[in-house]
Design a protein around this motif. Sequence first.
Motif, PDB file in Angstrom:
ATOM      1  N   ALA A   1      -0.785 -39.681 -30.221  1.00  0.00           N
ATOM      2  CA  ALA A   1       0.186 -38.713 -29.025  1.00  0.00           C
ATOM      3  C   ALA A   1       0.877 -38.449 -28.674  1.00  0.00           C
ATOM      4  O   ALA A   1       1.701 -39.968 -27.549  1.00  0.00           O
ATOM      5  N   PRO A   2       2.005 -38.203 -29.110  1.00  0.00           N
ATOM      6  CA  PRO A   2       4.161 -38.512 -29.324  1.00  0.00           C
ATOM      7  C   PRO A   2       3.930 -38.104 -26.920  1.00  0.00           C
ATOM      8  O   PRO A   2       3.596 -36.099 -27.580  1.00  0.00           O
ATOM      9  N   GLY A   3       4.998 -38.286 -27.436  1.00  0.00           N
ATOM     10  CA  GLY A   3       6.251 -37.837 -25.836  1.00  0.00           C
ATOM     11  C   GLY A   3       7.059 -36.722 -26.280  1.00  0.00           C
ATOM     12  O   GLY A   3       6.955 -36.373 -27.467  1.00  0.00           O
ATOM     13  N   TYR A   4       7.704 -35.904 -25.293  1.00  0.00           N
ATOM     14  CA  TYR A   4       8.999 -34.894 -26.333  1.00  0.00           C
ATOM     15  C   TYR A   4       9.706 -35.903 -26.911  1.00  0.00           C
ATOM     16  O   TYR A   4      10.696 -36.979 -26.779  1.00  0.00           O
ATOM     17  N   THR A   5       9.807 -35.610 -28.573  1.00  0.00           N
ATOM     18  CA  THR A   5      10.132 -35.898 -29.513  1.00  0.00           C
ATOM     19  C   THR A   5      11.808 -34.930 -30.021  1.00  0.00           C
ATOM     20  O   THR A   5      11.434 -34.132 -30.153  1.00  0.00           O
ATOM     21  N   ASP A   6      13.164 -35.398 -30.566  1.00  0.00           N
ATOM     22  CA  ASP A   6      14.333 -34.905 -31.005  1.00  0.00           C
ATOM     23  C   ASP A   6      13.202 -34.110 -32.312  1.00  0.00           C
ATOM     24  O   ASP A   6      13.767 -35.145 -33.661  1.00  0.00           O
ATOM     25  N   THR A   7      13.010 -33.180 -32.289  1.00  0.00           N
ATOM     26  CA  THR A   7      12.618 -32.017 -33.058  1.00  0.00           C
ATOM     27  C   THR A   7      12.701 -30.410 -33.394  1.00  0.00           C
ATOM     28  O   THR A   7      13.136 -30.185 -32.494  1.00  0.00           O
ATOM     29  N   PRO A   8      13.103 -29.936 -34.210  1.00  0.00           N
ATOM     30  CA  PRO A   8      13.359 -28.922 -34.035  1.00  0.00           C
ATOM     31  C   PRO A   8      12.335 -27.832 -33.189  1.00  0.00           C
ATOM     32  O   PRO A   8      12.670 -27.016 -32.355  1.00  0.00           O
ATOM     33  N   MET A   9      11.308 -28.492 -33.205  1.00  0.00           N
ATOM     34  CA  MET A   9      10.535 -27.741 -32.301  1.00  0.00           C
ATOM     35  C   MET A   9      10.904 -27.729 -30.614  1.00  0.00           C
ATOM     36  O   MET A   9      10.619 -27.020 -29.530  1.00  0.00           O
TER      37      MET A   9
ATOM     38  N   VAL B   1      13.427 -26.012 -27.107  1.00  0.00           N
ATOM     39  CA  VAL B   1      13.259 -26.137 -25.062  1.00  0.00           C
ATOM     40  C   VAL B   1      15.028 -25.120 -24.787  1.00  0.00           C
ATOM     41  O   VAL B   1      15.949 -25.853 -24.653  1.00  0.00           O
ATOM     42  N   ALA B   2      14.045 -24.778 -23.472  1.00  0.00           N
ATOM     43  CA  ALA B   2      15.809 -24.348 -22.890  1.00  0.00           C
ATOM     44  C   ALA B   2      16.618 -25.123 -21.734  1.00  0.00           C
ATOM     45  O   ALA B   2      15.532 -26.233 -21.335  1.00  0.00           O
ATOM     46  N   PRO B   3      17.788 -25.288 -22.048  1.00  0.00           N
ATOM     47  CA  PRO B   3      18.374 -26.685 -21.085  1.00  0.00           C
ATOM     48  C   PRO B   3      17.683 -27.112 -20.000  1.00  0.00           C
ATOM     49  O   PRO B   3      17.906 -28.319 -19.824  1.00  0.00           O
ATOM     50  N   GLU B   4      17.408 -26.072 -19.348  1.00  0.00           N
ATOM     51  CA  GLU B   4      17.231 -26.479 -17.617  1.00  0.00           C
ATOM     52  C   GLU B   4      15.674 -26.993 -17.926  1.00  0.00           C
ATOM     53  O   GLU B   4      15.533 -28.126 -17.205  1.00  0.00           O
ATOM     54  N   THR B   5      15.094 -26.350 -18.782  1.00  0.00           N
ATOM     55  CA  THR B   5      13.547 -26.768 -18.872  1.00  0.00           C
ATOM     56  C   THR B   5      14.017 -29.030 -19.374  1.00  0.00           C
ATOM     57  O   THR B   5      12.909 -29.769 -19.311  1.00  0.00           O
ATOM     58  N   MET B   6      14.872 -28.888 -20.303  1.00  0.00           N
ATOM     59  CA  MET B   6      14.634 -29.770 -20.881  1.00  0.00           C
ATOM     60  C   MET B   6      15.665 -30.944 -20.113  1.00  0.00           C
ATOM     61  O   MET B   6      14.704 -32.292 -20.037  1.00  0.00           O
ATOM     62  N   ALA B   7      16.157 -30.832 -18.562  1.00  0.00           N
ATOM     63  CA  ALA B   7      16.432 -31.902 -17.896  1.00  0.00           C
ATOM     64  C   ALA B   7      15.392 -32.118 -17.450  1.00  0.00           C
ATOM     65  O   ALA B   7      15.453 -33.694 -16.632  1.00  0.00           O
TER      66      ALA B   7
ATOM     67  N   ILE C   1      12.346 -32.230 -18.440  1.00  0.00           N
ATOM     68  CA  ILE C   1      11.727 -33.282 -18.866  1.00  0.00           C
ATOM     69  C   ILE C   1      11.888 -34.457 -18.949  1.00  0.00           C
ATOM     70  O   ILE C   1      11.438 -35.626 -18.608  1.00  0.00           O
ATOM     71  N   LEU C   2      13.430 -34.900 -18.664  1.00  0.00           N
ATOM     72  CA  LEU C   2      14.204 -35.750 -19.317  1.00  0.00           C
ATOM     73  C   LEU C   2      14.039 -37.263 -17.881  1.00  0.00           C
ATOM     74  O   LEU C   2      14.272 -37.898 -18.117  1.00  0.00           O
ATOM     75  N   SER C   3      14.043 -35.931 -17.142  1.00  0.00           N
ATOM     76  CA  SER C   3      13.823 -37.108 -15.404  1.00  0.00           C
ATOM     77  C   SER C   3      12.564 -37.047 -15.469  1.00  0.00           C
ATOM     78  O   SER C   3      12.684 -38.278 -14.663  1.00  0.00           O
ATOM     79  N   ASP C   4      11.963 -36.886 -15.514  1.00  0.00           N
ATOM     80  CA  ASP C   4      10.394 -37.885 -15.936  1.00  0.00           C
ATOM     81  C   ASP C   4       9.347 -38.432 -16.810  1.00  0.00           C
ATOM     82  O   ASP C   4       8.759 -39.310 -16.880  1.00  0.00           O
TER      83      ASP C   4
ATOM     84  N   ARG D   1      15.628 -40.326 -22.077  1.00  0.00           N
ATOM     85  CA  ARG D   1      15.631 -40.022 -23.269  1.00  0.00           C
ATOM     86  C   ARG D   1      14.524 -39.501 -24.075  1.00  0.00           C
ATOM     87  O   ARG D   1      13.431 -39.952 -23.916  1.00  0.00           O
ATOM     88  N   LEU D   2      14.659 -38.517 -25.736  1.00  0.00           N
ATOM     89  CA  LEU D   2      13.264 -38.617 -26.226  1.00  0.00           C
ATOM     90  C   LEU D   2      13.555 -39.329 -27.204  1.00  0.00           C
ATOM     91  O   LEU D   2      14.115 -40.405 -28.029  1.00  0.00           O
TER      92      LEU D   2
END
Length: 239
Positions: free
Chosen positions: A175-183, A187-193, A195-198, A203-204
Amino acid sequence: MRVALVTGGTSGIGAATAEALQAAGYRVAVNFANRAEAAQAFAARTGIPAFCWNVADHAACQTGVAHVESELGPIDVLVNNAGITRDTMLHKMSLEQWREVLDVNLGGCFSMCRAVIGGMRERRFGRIVNMGSVNGLSGQAGQVNYAATKAGLVGFTKSLALEGASRNITANVVAPGYTDTPMVEAVAPETMARILSDIPAGRLATPAEIARGVVFLVADESAFINGITLSINGGKYMA
């Protein structure tokens, strides 16, 4: 030499997994459903043969597995990595968006496992890894279809582990966490921010970090690891 097949194996986590298995001494094949030019480039770069079929098509999975085995030999290791998203909130989700994700992510896992399990039982050896997701464990707004499939894979895998254990067939989930892939790049930049804070690691994941977990689980020496979900998520868990 063990033969391994990785679905959705020409980009992202699938490609990293295929290359890691190749480096570990497996004879590897990958599956893809679209982006044929990119798949051909991957095959040319790595020497890993790529076979085209849609895992949502049950008959195509049977034919595709037979084709792979005719060229490489019986499949010992199956990594069900192929997956799609059709993200939207439930009150906006169409039946097509629901069914399409279920057919690929969960139906594809069933069809691929069904295509290889008979041979694994006969040979009394098999390693199956199904690619889950942190969002299948914690949930994610806008992904009721995707999260349902990834959560479903956990129950599917536990049941398959019980069925195959007496014949040295293991089934596990990564079960991967958020990973640096094309999928994830979509993700929108504000959403990614957010995600990273959690993510305590801040990092990804890299695809190679996820692939290491797969290689570990499919090893001959991992025979006593069965029915588990290996979370590789940098410490991100449901609050």
